[in-house]
Design an enzyme around this catalytic site. Sequence first.
Site, short mmCIF file in Angstrom:
data_model
loop_
_atom_site.label_atom_id
_atom_site.label_comp_id
_atom_site.label_asym_id
_atom_site.label_seq_id
_atom_site.Cartn_x
_atom_site.Cartn_y
_atom_site.Cartn_z
CG ASP A 1 7.05 -4.02 6.66
OD1 ASP A 1 7.42 -3.71 7.81
OD2 ASP A 1 6.85 -3.17 5.77
CE1 TYR A 2 1.13 -8.14 6.89
CE2 TYR A 2 1.21 -10.35 7.80
CZ TYR A 2 0.82 -9.48 6.80
OH TYR A 2 0.12 -9.96 5.71
#
Length: 866
Positions: free
Chosen positions: A529-530
């Site tokens: 989830d970067y």
Amino acid sequence: MKTPPTPTRPEPRSQPLHRGPAWLVLRVLAVLLLLLGGLVMAVLGTWLVTLGGSPYFVAAGVLMMVAAALVLARRAAAGVMLYAAVVVATLLWSLWEIHSKGWMPVWGVDLSSRVGVLLGLLLLMVLALLLMPRPTRPASASHTRSGPVMAGVALLGLALALPVGLTRWTPAQAQPSTPAVAAPPINGDLSVPARSADGQASTRPVLGRAAASPGADEWTAYGGSNLGQRYAQATQITRENVDQLEPVWNFRTGDMAPNERVFFAFQNTPQKIGDSLFVCSSSGQVFALHPATGAQQWHFNPAVPLEAMGPLFSVACRAVAYHETPVVATPDGDPAGAAGRATAAAECPRRILLATVDSRLIALDATTGKPCPGFGNGGTVNLGEGMGNQAPGLSSNTSGPVVVGDRVIVGQQVSDNQRRDAPSGVVRAYDVRTGAFSWAWDAKRTDRPRQPLGLGEIWPRGTPNVWTVISADESLGLIYLPTGNSANDHYGADRSAEEDRYTAAVVAVEAATGQVRWHYSTVDHDLWDYDLGAQPTLMDMEIDGRMRRVLLQGTKTGSIFVLDAATGEPLRPVENRSVPQGATPGDRTAPTQPQSVALPNFAGAPQPPGAEPERLTEAHMFGLTPIDALMCRIKFRQMRYEGIYTPPTEAAGGMLLFPGTIGGLNWGGLAVNPDLQILITNHSRLPNVVTLIPRAQVTDQAVGSGGQRVDQKVAPHAGSPYGVTRPIWLSMFGVPCIAPPWGYLAATDLRTGQLLWSQPLGTGYDSGPLGIPTRLKITLGTTNIGGAVNTASGLTFIAAAQDNFLRAFDTRTGKLLWEARLPAGGQASPMTYMHEGRQYVAIAAGGHARLKTTLGDHLVVYALPR
């Protein structure tokens, strides 16, 4: 014969009498010491050792049990002396660990947490010992004291003195230099010089009111302009007079969360255009206010239904957009459609564009607040059309649209980790006057951006979305889309090549056609989830001795990428570095990940250019007591963690995600001073625990299949083999399991790439253990959501932290010059403007329900006294 003298018996050493209240108190304290040392330190410490952790807790626990046993065996002085030695040893061990991770800011808080409870217990035991009655002694011995007692008192004094003295001392460290004088102005008027792809001047005109950074009087888009610089020309408020700022008006929107199942976050940055300040509240209500008084000029309520708010992590409206066009007569013989555009312009020559969380794009007359009838259907374009949305709010918009020339562009936020077949992440452009479809960009549909959907067709499902603020450089004719992930964040085996190509990427598309000009990926095959939360920032920057138009992109991974705005070419070095491997069955991990190495890294504690991002060790673990400290250390040893990019796992301990899901750098974005070539960043330093849950064990239903996000213990991640949990890693007392700072503010010299200064941002005044505010104004560095604004007078204004303060810093040195108490949390980016010769600073103070800051509905505005 003399009688030999009778031998005299040696005078016994004076000992306390084991009776009375003091002895009772000492026995109770000894029992507590026995429990703390035996049942906690020794037992849990043994568990930690079996996991490969520090043996300190076992050794300290055993010695504490011995000390307690001595006291209970009526050898009180010896027991207290032994325990004092344990405390001193703990102090020395703590300093050694603190040194091993580098003397971080506020390390004194770390030290105090390690020895505080033990030291407090020792203090009480020494006091009780000294208050115990003593047997009568001969006068000749009245001047002596018990050796063990004196030794215990001496050790106590050492234990008390060392932390006090040491917290006032910081080991010598190299400090970055600060510019002694201001550099020559660069783009001083903040106009946008038109440039071609090779960086040379062009005659292409700049279009749109928000295209270039405005003058001192206005703030025409979320980041000041479509360039996203967050820089203001206003200079009335200076470093010399900023401490005189005072509140001049406070407007309340009246927009509060309807119930505890909906999470509001007042994250708006107002726009100041002409004689109005335009504000949108959490649920998308729009207010036009007088800039000098806050008097309401008009109010529009889109009446967003409750069911559309439930799927959202936070209900927010970060920005509206503005468009202005002159009213022109329609000449005879106009091509088809021109008459309609002219009519729409005549209806609303000045208009506000609003995107709502229930998938509507609304055009409002900027003078009256009434919908523009010629836009879409009675003033509204249905963004849900073609989305195949399984539930209201599953796809939404929280960051607002952007107006570029005669088009309005709007992205999608898709609720995280609900379902693989979620609505598309499509970005669409419409005619700003009529609402007619212009083009669309989608990761799986880049070959035909201007082709509308066919009858019954929907946009491709689950593709990477653009949930944050979009930027544009109209001098280049480009719009910059910062993308997120495909619909499921932590499992990517089923992602297509197109989805991977455009995940966590900056995508430059032509404003006129939506055609992709270039793209740059900041993470390869993102499983963490970067996504890109920070708005891209456009500016002129000195590169190898000449000015270039660049795009700066901040990331959750802490990198600041410097790209050519026209071509996407990296203009500062980027290295592909090896990262941990070992994905879940069927998935994969990229062997390397890109890291910008010419600027500092902000994944955790700021690191110098080229250095690896901060990597946590057991020494970083934190607790308010030995109990929670030990539990955090045990959990750390149970998790999978090999540094940044450790792959997700279904193992029982989960994976330590650091930086966590909020970064690093998030939607607060970057603020630049283009004249001084200084970059201001604020970032969080907070870990999450990510655990993949096998599908057979997941009972929670996804949104659109009967589930509600607020009720889910496990995010369903439907359509993959796993559900997922990913809470922020907190101790049993609700405090992060790593030592502070948990958030920073920093300045970087863009010419040299060196850090000018960095410091913790925020105090524990409005937060604390178990959610109880400490009311201690001690700088810790807190999680921060929101961004900063720079001024030409050398000031940086920012709130963002988990305390209710707006602050002003010297941009060059980082010195705190002013702060003001807010009525609620300031998890928004401030802005500043001039009106009728007076400069104002405005901040939305409404708090953030997910961060548990003080909630409210205030827009607070400050100015210098008249």
